[in-house]
Every structure is written in structure tokens, then in C-alpha cells.
Design an enzyme around this catalytic site. Structure first.
Site, short mmCIF file in Angstrom:
data_model
loop_
_atom_site.label_atom_id
_atom_site.label_comp_id
_atom_site.label_asym_id
_atom_site.label_seq_id
_atom_site.Cartn_x
_atom_site.Cartn_y
_atom_site.Cartn_z
N ASP A 19 0.84 -1.21 0.00
CA ASP A 19 0.00 0.00 0.00
C ASP A 19 0.87 1.26 0.00
O ASP A 19 1.97 1.26 0.54
CB ASP A 19 -0.91 -0.02 1.24
CG ASP A 19 -2.06 0.98 1.10
OD1 ASP A 19 -2.38 1.38 -0.03
OD2 ASP A 19 -2.62 1.37 2.15
N TRP A 24 2.82 7.98 -2.64
CA TRP A 24 4.21 8.10 -3.09
C TRP A 24 4.28 9.04 -4.30
O TRP A 24 5.14 9.91 -4.38
CB TRP A 24 4.75 6.71 -3.45
CG TRP A 24 6.17 6.65 -3.90
CD1 TRP A 24 7.27 6.45 -3.10
CD2 TRP A 24 6.66 6.79 -5.24
NE1 TRP A 24 8.41 6.45 -3.87
CE2 TRP A 24 8.07 6.66 -5.19
CE3 TRP A 24 6.05 7.00 -6.48
CZ2 TRP A 24 8.87 6.73 -6.33
CZ3 TRP A 24 6.84 7.09 -7.61
CH2 TRP A 24 8.24 6.95 -7.52
N HIS A 36 1.80 3.44 -9.40
CA HIS A 36 1.70 1.99 -9.61
C HIS A 36 2.88 1.39 -10.38
O HIS A 36 3.39 0.34 -9.97
CB HIS A 36 0.35 1.63 -10.24
CG HIS A 36 -0.82 2.05 -9.39
ND1 HIS A 36 -0.90 1.76 -8.05
CD2 HIS A 36 -1.94 2.77 -9.68
CE1 HIS A 36 -2.01 2.28 -7.55
NE2 HIS A 36 -2.67 2.90 -8.52
N LEU A 130 10.66 -20.24 -5.42
CA LEU A 130 9.63 -19.46 -4.73
C LEU A 130 8.25 -19.64 -5.37
O LEU A 130 8.10 -19.54 -6.59
CB LEU A 130 10.01 -17.97 -4.82
CG LEU A 130 8.99 -16.95 -4.31
CD1 LEU A 130 8.92 -16.96 -2.78
CD2 LEU A 130 9.34 -15.54 -4.79
C1 IPE Z 1 -5.39 -2.70 0.01
O1 IPE Z 1 -5.07 -1.37 -0.18
C2 IPE Z 1 -5.39 -3.42 -1.30
C3 IPE Z 1 -4.11 -3.55 -1.98
C4 IPE Z 1 -2.95 -3.11 -1.59
C5 IPE Z 1 -4.18 -4.23 -3.22
P1 IPE Z 1 -6.18 -0.24 -0.26
O2 IPE Z 1 -5.46 1.05 -0.45
O3 IPE Z 1 -7.20 -0.59 -1.27
O4 IPE Z 1 -6.84 -0.34 1.18
P2 IPE Z 1 -7.79 0.70 1.95
O5 IPE Z 1 -8.89 1.08 1.03
O6 IPE Z 1 -6.97 1.89 2.32
O7 IPE Z 1 -8.25 -0.05 3.16
C1 IPE Z 2 -1.75 0.23 -3.33
O1 IPE Z 2 -1.47 1.59 -3.33
C2 IPE Z 2 -2.00 -0.31 -4.71
C3 IPE Z 2 -3.38 -0.76 -4.98
C4 IPE Z 2 -4.36 -0.75 -4.14
C5 IPE Z 2 -3.64 -1.23 -6.32
P1 IPE Z 2 -2.61 2.68 -3.28
O2 IPE Z 2 -3.00 3.04 -4.67
O3 IPE Z 2 -3.72 2.22 -2.41
O4 IPE Z 2 -1.85 3.88 -2.61
P2 IPE Z 2 -2.45 4.93 -1.55
O5 IPE Z 2 -2.91 4.13 -0.38
O6 IPE Z 2 -3.56 5.65 -2.22
O7 IPE Z 2 -1.29 5.81 -1.23
MG MG Z 3 -4.12 2.46 -0.43
#
Ligand code: IPE
Ligand code: IPE
Ligand code: MG
Length: 251
Positions: A19, A24, A36, A130
Site C-alpha cells: 500500500d 508516493w 503503480h 519461490l
Molecule cells: C489494500 O489497499 C489493497 C491492496 C494493496 C491491493 P487499499 O489502499 O485498497 O486499502 P484501503 O482502502 O486503504 O483499506
Molecule cells: C496500493 O497503493 C495499490 C493498490 C491498491 C492497487 P494505493 O494506490 O492504495 O496507494 P495509496 O494508499 O492511495 O497511497
Molecule cells: Mg491504499
């Protein structure tokens, strides 16, 4: 420390919620979806580190059942990135003896992506290094629900009675039957929640949260998490004394 001691203390199964990609990117004045591709780079580094450290299983949360709620543009970009990364990385993964498996409900993916996933899984299916599980369109609740559905069908077909359903039977119908449950769970990005990741399978998993954003998570960060893990006492319901006694007996 002797290598043998180090190995025994590493998790057999590591699960990560990757996450913080959006934050970032925003910190750098970029649109959030630009985080991403940077996240994919971090995946490469962590996979390589796990290969080198001989971690048997790595499960990465790449896209949750709820992530469809994001703006369409971001969802499309993530799907496209998933497709391109699979194509680009699969040969290297194969060379490193990585066995790739995608867990989650794939029906929602495009036919092209589904085909790409199947090919990648087929290419690497006999690899002995792995096991890399990518959770995509995965939700812990989805997993438990699909298991319940399949069990109900089996009862209806007369293959099983309701009384025979116990925790072992239930586990066999979840997404990765027969594998050890995660020993260590890492979530980057500062949030302290499970966000519908492995609900059943994390019943006794050690949880580790870090404020580092996923694209910044590197080998050094992974080693810090492993070091923290070595300091945990896993009791599984027993007392600390019992666990220590057991360790003393075993050594
Ligand atoms: C959890 O992250 C899912 C993934 C990293 C794929 P999210 O960014 O979607 O989670 P919430 O919404 O903050 O709980
Ligand atoms: C996790 O990073 C990736 C996915 C959920 C696909 P986020 O996109 O949730 O990043 P933040 O939490 O918004 O910073
Ligand atoms: Mg997130």
C-alpha cells in the site's frame, strides 16, 4: 549467526499488502496513478530478495475486490500494468525458478488478461523455487464465500454431510489449500488494517506495519521486518512457558 539458524527463523510464507503507491506519487507532484509502475519496481526487488533468501511462499495483494470502486481511469491503468508486467517479467521469473499463481476471482478480468495469467501459470507450473501468489480481484470474504458455496454444492450432491464440515475441510476449499498459512504479514503505507486480505488464513499470522510507502520498500526494509519477526513468540493459544519448554525440548 549460523546460516541454518537464520533460515529457520525466516517466515515460510510471507504475505504483503503493498500500500502507498498513490501517496508516493503525490508526494512527488505526480498524479496518483503514476505510483503503480513504481510499485511494480518494488515488487521486482522484493521477489528477488525472497528468491535469494529462499523464502518458500510470497503472497502479494495487488488488487482487492473493493479496488473496482476507484476511478475508472486508475482501474484501467492497473489492469493494463498487470498485463504488461506479466508479459515483461514472466521469463525472468521462470529463469529464477519462480512458480506464479494468481488467486482471486478472475472472471471479472478481460479474456486477454485471463489468457495471459493462464499462460504464465502454465509456463512456471513445474518450477521448484519461490511460489509467488498474486492476489488480484481477491477478497478474504470472497474466498470464504466461494468455499461455502462449493461445500454447499458438495453436500447437495451427496458427496459430503454437513456434519463432516470442520476447519480442515473448510481450509481445503479456500484459495490455496495445502499450503502453510502466512507466518508474517507486512502492510506498508502506514494504515493498520487488513482491508479484506487473507481473513481465514491470517488467524495466527504475525502482523507487521510500516509507514514506508510501497515503492520505497526494499530489501533493507524487508530485512528489518524479518528481524522483528524473529523477536516474536508465537504461542498459538498456549502459554509462553509451554512454548519455551517446547523449544528447549526440541533443541
Ligand atoms: C489494500 O489497499 C489493497 C491492496 C494493496 C491491493 P487499499 O489502499 O485498497 O486499502 P484501503 O482502502 O486503504 O483499506
Ligand atoms: C496500493 O497503493 C495499490 C493498490 C491498491 C492497487 P494505493 O494506490 O492504495 O496507494 P495509496 O494508499 O492511495 O497511497
Ligand atoms: Mg491504499
Amino acid at each position: 549467526m549460523e546460516p541454518d539458524t537464520v533460515d529457520r527463523r525466516l517466515p515460510r510464507h510471507l504475505a504483503i499488502i503493498m500500500d502507498g503507491n498513490g501517496r508516493w506519487a503525490k508526494k512527488r507532484g505526480l498524479p496518483r496513478y503514476a505510483g503503480h509502475p513504481a510499485g511494480v519496481e518494488a515488487v521486482r526487488g522484493v521477489v528477488e530478495a525472497c528468491v535469494e533468501m529462499r523464502i518458500p511462499i510470497l503472497t502479494l495483494f495487488a488488487f482487492s475486490s473493493e479496488n473496482w470502486r476507484r476511478p475508472q481511469k486508475e482501474v484501467n491503468l492497473i489492469m493494463d500494468l498487470f498485463m504488461r508486467s506479466l508479459k515483461k517479467e514472466i521469463r525472468r521469473l521462470d529463469r529464477n525458478q519462480v512458480r506464479l499463481r494468481v488467486i482471486g476471482d478472475r472472471d471479472a478480468f478481460s479474456a486477454r488478461l485471463q489468457k495471459q495469467i493462464e499462460e504464465a501459470e502454465r509456463l512456471t507450473q513445474n518450477n521448484v523455487g519461490l511460489l509467488l501468489q498474486v492476489a488480484a480481484n481477491y477478497g478474504g470474504r470472497w474466498d470464504i464465500t466461494q468455499a461455502a458455496k462449493r461445500l454447499a454444492e458438495r453436500v447437495q450432491a451427496g458427496e459430503l454431510t454437513a456434519g463432516q464440515i470442520d476447519e480442515g475441510v473448510m481450509s481445503k476449499h479456500l484459495s490455496f489449500p495445502g499450503l502453510p498459512e502466512p507466518d508474517l504479514f507486512i502492510r506498508t503505507g502506514g494504515e493498520k488494517r487488513i482491508s479484506n486480505f487473507l481473513l481465514w488464513q491470517c488467524a495466527y499470522t504475525e502482523l507487521y506495519f510500516t509507514d514506508q510507502l510501497w515503492p520505497d520498500f526494499n530489501r533493507q526494509a524487508l530485512e528489518a521486518a524479518f528481524l522483528d519477526f524473529t523477536r516474536r513468540q508465537r504461542r498459538f493459544g498456549r502459554t509462553g512457558e509451554q512454548v519455551q519448554g517446547k523449544t528447549a525440548e526440541a533443541s
